[in-house]
Design a protein around this motif. Structure first.
Motif, mmCIF file in Angstrom:
data_model
loop_
_atom_site.group_PDB
_atom_site.id
_atom_site.type_symbol
_atom_site.label_atom_id
_atom_site.label_comp_id
_atom_site.label_asym_id
_atom_site.label_seq_id
_atom_site.Cartn_x
_atom_site.Cartn_y
_atom_site.Cartn_z
ATOM 1 N N THR A 1 0.389 -0.807 0.055
ATOM 2 C CA THR A 1 0.317 -0.321 0.023
ATOM 3 C C THR A 1 1.307 0.965 0.138
ATOM 4 O OG1 THR A 1 -0.306 -0.225 2.321
ATOM 5 C CG2 THR A 1 -2.050 -1.239 1.335
ATOM 6 N N ILE A 2 2.657 1.259 0.187
ATOM 7 C CA ILE A 2 2.806 2.146 0.363
ATOM 8 C C ILE A 2 4.109 2.025 -0.783
ATOM 9 C CG2 ILE A 2 2.153 2.590 2.484
ATOM 10 C CD1 ILE A 2 5.164 1.024 3.272
ATOM 11 N N MET A 3 4.430 0.914 -1.450
ATOM 12 C CA MET A 3 5.334 1.153 -2.632
ATOM 13 C C MET A 3 5.280 -0.350 -2.798
ATOM 14 S SD MET A 3 8.402 -1.697 0.100
ATOM 15 C CE MET A 3 8.034 -0.347 1.277
ATOM 16 N N PRO A 4 5.621 -0.564 -4.164
ATOM 17 C CA PRO A 4 5.486 -1.262 -4.927
ATOM 18 C C PRO A 4 4.959 -3.068 -4.101
ATOM 19 C CG PRO A 4 6.429 -0.522 -6.037
ATOM 20 C CD PRO A 4 6.803 -0.094 -4.966
ATOM 21 N N ALA A 5 4.268 -3.565 -4.901
ATOM 22 C CA ALA A 5 4.465 -4.882 -4.306
ATOM 23 C C ALA A 5 5.565 -6.081 -4.768
ATOM 24 C CB ALA A 5 3.059 -5.837 -5.223
ATOM 25 N N TRP A 6 6.315 -5.769 -6.187
ATOM 26 C CA TRP A 6 7.460 -6.725 -6.159
ATOM 27 C C TRP A 6 8.424 -6.208 -4.847
ATOM 28 C CZ3 TRP A 6 12.336 -4.052 -7.085
ATOM 29 C CH2 TRP A 6 11.370 -2.655 -7.350
ATOM 30 N N LEU A 7 8.642 -4.674 -4.420
ATOM 31 C CA LEU A 7 9.640 -4.397 -3.750
ATOM 32 C C LEU A 7 9.361 -5.144 -1.882
ATOM 33 C CD1 LEU A 7 12.106 -2.904 -2.683
ATOM 34 C CD2 LEU A 7 10.342 -0.934 -3.040
ATOM 35 N N ALA A 8 7.626 -4.781 -2.219
ATOM 36 C CA ALA A 8 7.579 -4.933 -0.549
ATOM 37 C C ALA A 8 7.344 -6.679 -0.235
ATOM 38 C CB ALA A 8 6.381 -4.500 -0.097
ATOM 39 N N ALA A 9 7.073 -7.926 -1.355
ATOM 40 C CA ALA A 9 7.933 -8.977 -1.502
ATOM 41 C C ALA A 9 9.461 -9.086 -1.188
ATOM 42 C CB ALA A 9 7.125 -9.693 -2.430
ATOM 43 N N LEU A 10 10.307 -8.287 -1.887
ATOM 44 C CA LEU A 10 11.856 -8.938 -1.556
ATOM 45 C C LEU A 10 12.455 -7.886 -0.749
ATOM 46 C CD1 LEU A 10 14.384 -8.929 -3.142
ATOM 47 C CD2 LEU A 10 14.276 -7.388 -4.618
ATOM 48 N N LEU A 11 11.577 -7.133 -0.030
ATOM 49 C CA LEU A 11 11.891 -6.742 1.355
ATOM 50 C C LEU A 11 11.887 -7.482 2.630
ATOM 51 C CD1 LEU A 11 12.700 -4.386 3.242
ATOM 52 C CD2 LEU A 11 11.048 -3.157 2.962
ATOM 53 N N VAL A 12 10.220 -8.229 1.921
ATOM 54 C CA VAL A 12 10.006 -9.390 3.594
ATOM 55 C C VAL A 12 10.872 -10.854 3.544
ATOM 56 C CG1 VAL A 12 8.388 -11.024 3.828
ATOM 57 C CG2 VAL A 12 7.562 -8.428 3.624
ATOM 58 N N CYS A 13 11.431 -11.018 1.972
ATOM 59 C CA CYS A 13 12.246 -11.992 1.898
ATOM 60 C C CYS A 13 13.965 -11.440 2.716
ATOM 61 C CB CYS A 13 12.033 -12.349 0.429
ATOM 62 S SG CYS A 13 10.540 -13.429 -0.492
ATOM 63 N N ALA A 14 13.901 -11.167 2.298
ATOM 64 C CA ALA A 14 15.459 -10.041 2.474
ATOM 65 C C ALA A 14 15.090 -10.084 3.913
ATOM 66 C CB ALA A 14 15.822 -8.704 2.219
ATOM 67 N N VAL A 15 14.479 -9.621 4.656
ATOM 68 C CA VAL A 15 14.585 -9.466 6.233
ATOM 69 C C VAL A 15 14.641 -10.949 7.188
ATOM 70 C CG1 VAL A 15 12.696 -9.396 8.196
ATOM 71 C CG2 VAL A 15 12.904 -7.696 6.424
ATOM 72 N N PHE A 16 13.888 -11.917 6.009
ATOM 73 C CA PHE A 16 13.996 -13.322 6.709
ATOM 74 C C PHE A 16 14.529 -14.025 6.428
ATOM 75 C CE2 PHE A 16 8.966 -14.232 5.746
ATOM 76 C CZ PHE A 16 8.711 -13.222 6.719
ATOM 77 N N LEU A 17 15.585 -13.619 5.002
ATOM 78 C CA LEU A 17 17.035 -14.209 4.592
ATOM 79 C C LEU A 17 18.336 -13.849 6.144
ATOM 80 C CD1 LEU A 17 18.827 -15.484 3.170
ATOM 81 C CD2 LEU A 17 18.741 -13.582 1.606
ATOM 82 N N VAL A 18 18.131 -13.261 5.781
ATOM 83 C CA VAL A 18 19.080 -12.199 7.643
ATOM 84 C C VAL A 18 18.788 -12.594 8.718
ATOM 85 C CG1 VAL A 18 19.058 -10.147 8.567
ATOM 86 C CG2 VAL A 18 19.292 -9.748 6.218
#
Length: 285
Positions: A82-99
């Motif tokens: 809702t505040i950023m593109p969907a692909w960027l939101a998914a990528l951000l969540v995956c990056a958090v999980f990876l870290v």
């Protein structure tokens, strides 16, 4: 099953049966234990099936928990969308999980390496060294304790060869002695266990009676009293018979002319004979 203890009533001493009773208990106990183990295997197998069914239901529950976590992740991505593109939101969540996963894996590996090995190697090495000295003395070579040495490798190879040979011999012997005997059913095992349990109960109770000193003393006293009464009765009959014979002899002696002279002597002989017989019967009883 032996019938030695089934329905037996005894009125005499039974302490002589103690060795036979102990041998019977030693013979029945291993059979009872083997059947108990066989029954335990059947029960464990049945419970294993029940546990497998329960595990299947738990696995289904875990699958739906995984679906739930996936839904939460999707909800987080859609919320960020809702505040950023969907692909960027998914990528951000995956990056958090990876870290998070990398940090946890690094910490776990470091702690695991510090804890390894889990056994006290120095203590075990010292014990092996002491045992080697006790077995071989000054001929013991400490180099065999080092896994990387040639001596240790040769000793390990020889030990494995000996184990393989022993295993092959055992398998060959077991195959030669193997007899195809159908396994008893659960009903047969339970029936056999119940019969042997009742038998062992009777053996155990009879063992208590055999070891009861008071009961054995009472039996011995009763047997002695019975023998004394029997001996007294026989002695009484014999005394009566001898008295009757003596009286007849005295009467016949009195009828003769020489009876007056031998009558006191005959009475003395008859009385002594009666006394000797009575004492002898009493001592024997």
């Amino acid at each position: 099953m032996s019938g030695r203890h089934s329905g037996r009533t005894t009125s005499g001493l039974s302490i002589g049966a103690l060795p036979k009773t102990l041998r019977l208990v030693a013979k029945l106990a291993p059979r009872q234990l083997n059947d108990e183990i066989a029954l335990a295997k059947i029960e464990v197998k049945r419970k294993g099936i029940q546990v497998g069914v329960a595990a299947a239901f738990l696995a289904v529950a875990l699958v739906f928990v995984a679906f739930l976590i996936t839904g939460l992740i999707v909800a987080a991505i859609m919320g960020l969308a809702t505040i950023m593109p969907a692909w960027l939101a998914a990528l951000l969540v995956c990056a958090v999980f990876l870290v998070i996963a990398l940090i946890g894996a690094l910490i776990g590996m470091r702690k695991f390496k510090k804890a390894m090995p889990l056994v006290p190697e120095d203590t075990i090495r010292g014990l092996k060294h002491d045992l080697g000295i006790m077995k071989e003395g000054s001929e013991f070579n400490p180099a065999v304790l080092d896994p990387t040495s040639e001596e240790a490798k040769a000793a390990k190879a020889a030990k494995e060869a000996a184990k393989a040979k022993e295993k092959a011999e055992k398998e060959a012997k077991a195959a030669a002695e193997k007899v195809d005997v159908p396994a008893p059913t659960e009903a047969e095992l339970r029936s056999r266990l119940d019969k042997r349990r009742r038998h062992l109960t009777g053996v155990r109770d009879e063992l208590d009676e055999e070891l009861d000193v008071k009961t054995q003393a009472q039996l011995l006293l009763a047997a002695t009293e019975a023998r004394l009464k029997s001996g007294k009765a026989r002695a009484g009959h014999q005394v009566e018979s001898l008295s009757h014979s003596a009286s007849s002899f005295l009467n016949r002696a009195g009828e003769s002319q020489a009876g007056a002279r031998w009558k006191p002597l005959a009475a003395l002989v008859a009385s002594a004979a009666v006394l000797v017989v009575l004492l002898r019967k009493l001592l024997k009883g």
